[in-house]
Design a protein around this motif. Structure first.
Motif, PDB file in Angstrom:
ATOM      1  N   HIS A 156       0.839  -1.201   0.000  1.00 27.20           N
ATOM      2  CA  HIS A 156       0.000   0.000   0.000  1.00 27.20           C
ATOM      3  C   HIS A 156       0.876   1.255   0.000  1.00 27.20           C
ATOM      4  O   HIS A 156       1.906   1.315   0.657  1.00 27.20           O
ATOM      5  N   GLY A 157       0.442   2.257  -0.757  1.00 25.71           N
ATOM      6  CA  GLY A 157       1.087   3.561  -0.737  1.00 25.71           C
ATOM      7  C   GLY A 157       2.370   3.662  -1.539  1.00 25.71           C
ATOM      8  O   GLY A 157       3.052   4.676  -1.475  1.00 25.71           O
ATOM      9  N   ARG A 158       2.719   2.632  -2.272  1.00 30.63           N
ATOM     10  CA  ARG A 158       3.927   2.673  -3.103  1.00 30.63           C
ATOM     11  C   ARG A 158       3.527   2.581  -4.565  1.00 30.63           C
ATOM     12  O   ARG A 158       2.414   2.234  -4.898  1.00 30.63           O
ATOM     13  N   ARG A 159       4.479   2.861  -5.421  1.00 27.84           N
ATOM     14  CA  ARG A 159       4.249   2.741  -6.855  1.00 27.84           C
ATOM     15  C   ARG A 159       4.828   1.421  -7.317  1.00 27.84           C
ATOM     16  O   ARG A 159       6.017   1.176  -7.162  1.00 27.84           O
ATOM     17  N   ALA A 160       3.979   0.571  -7.880  1.00 30.72           N
ATOM     18  CA  ALA A 160       4.414  -0.735  -8.361  1.00 30.72           C
ATOM     19  C   ALA A 160       4.831  -0.616  -9.820  1.00 30.72           C
ATOM     20  O   ALA A 160       4.145   0.006 -10.631  1.00 30.72           O
ATOM     21  N   LYS A 207       2.455   2.327 -11.314  1.00 29.48           N
ATOM     22  CA  LYS A 207       1.123   2.698 -10.860  1.00 29.48           C
ATOM     23  C   LYS A 207       1.095   2.719  -9.332  1.00 29.48           C
ATOM     24  O   LYS A 207       1.675   1.851  -8.694  1.00 29.48           O
ATOM     25  N   PRO A 208       0.390   3.698  -8.751  1.00 25.95           N
ATOM     26  CA  PRO A 208       0.259   3.693  -7.291  1.00 25.95           C
ATOM     27  C   PRO A 208      -0.672   2.575  -6.843  1.00 25.95           C
ATOM     28  O   PRO A 208      -1.604   2.201  -7.545  1.00 25.95           O
ATOM     29  N   VAL A 209      -0.401   2.054  -5.661  1.00 28.24           N
ATOM     30  CA  VAL A 209      -1.195   0.954  -5.099  1.00 28.24           C
ATOM     31  C   VAL A 209      -1.901   1.467  -3.853  1.00 28.24           C
ATOM     32  O   VAL A 209      -1.268   2.022  -2.957  1.00 28.24           O
TER      33      VAL A 209
END
Length: 147
Positions: free
Chosen positions: A38-42, A85-87
């Motif tokens: 959560h809250g990171r860019r994958a 993409k942000p998660v």
């Protein structure tokens, strides 16, 4: 996902707290289906079925969160392409019934946007069919048959 105002009465009054516990305490801030944080860019490989780079273990994972046995280095990345993409995690009802959370919240899961949409796809199709059916029925009732 935000709760629609017309569905707000279906949820318990302490829903924000329950959702926070499911997403961050029980799931540890990761999607329970694919392990995206959560809250990171994958970093995602385009043209694949949800393959993404996990920076914590420095390995590629598939759409179900399992580490790939064979790394996708044999495929030219320029041909496939990558995107970031942000998660964001959301708490999903596994049986699509927001009035029942079950004992110890077994009906709830912390899912990222991708897994939540995949899980809800059949329910979305059913609702889309029902709305179209209802619109046709109202049209037949008040303005005659559709051409």
């Amino acid at each position: 996902m935000p709760i629609r105002p017309e569905h707000r009465w279906l949820y318990p009054i302490d829903w924000p707290e329950i959702s926070r516990i499911v997403r961050f305490t029980r799931a540890g801030g990761r999607c329970e289906h694919c392990q995206r944080p959560h809250g990171r860019r994958a970093t995602l490989l385009l043209g694949t079925d949800g393959v993404w780079w996990d920076t914590e273990i420095h390995a590629w994972r598939d759409g179900r969160g399992r580490q790939l046995r064979r790394q996708p280095s044999y495929v030219p990345l320029e041909a496939i392409g990558m995107t970031r993409k942000p998660v964001y995690l959301a708490t999903a009802h596994l049986n699509h019934d927001p009035t029942f959370s079950g004992p110890r919240w077994r009906n709830l899961a912390a899912l990222c946007q991708r897994c939540h949409m995949i899980h809800d796809a059949a329910e979305h199709r059913r609702r889309r069919w029902w709305n179209a059916f209802r619109q046709r029925a109202i049209g037949d009732l008040f303005s005659g048959r559709y051409s």
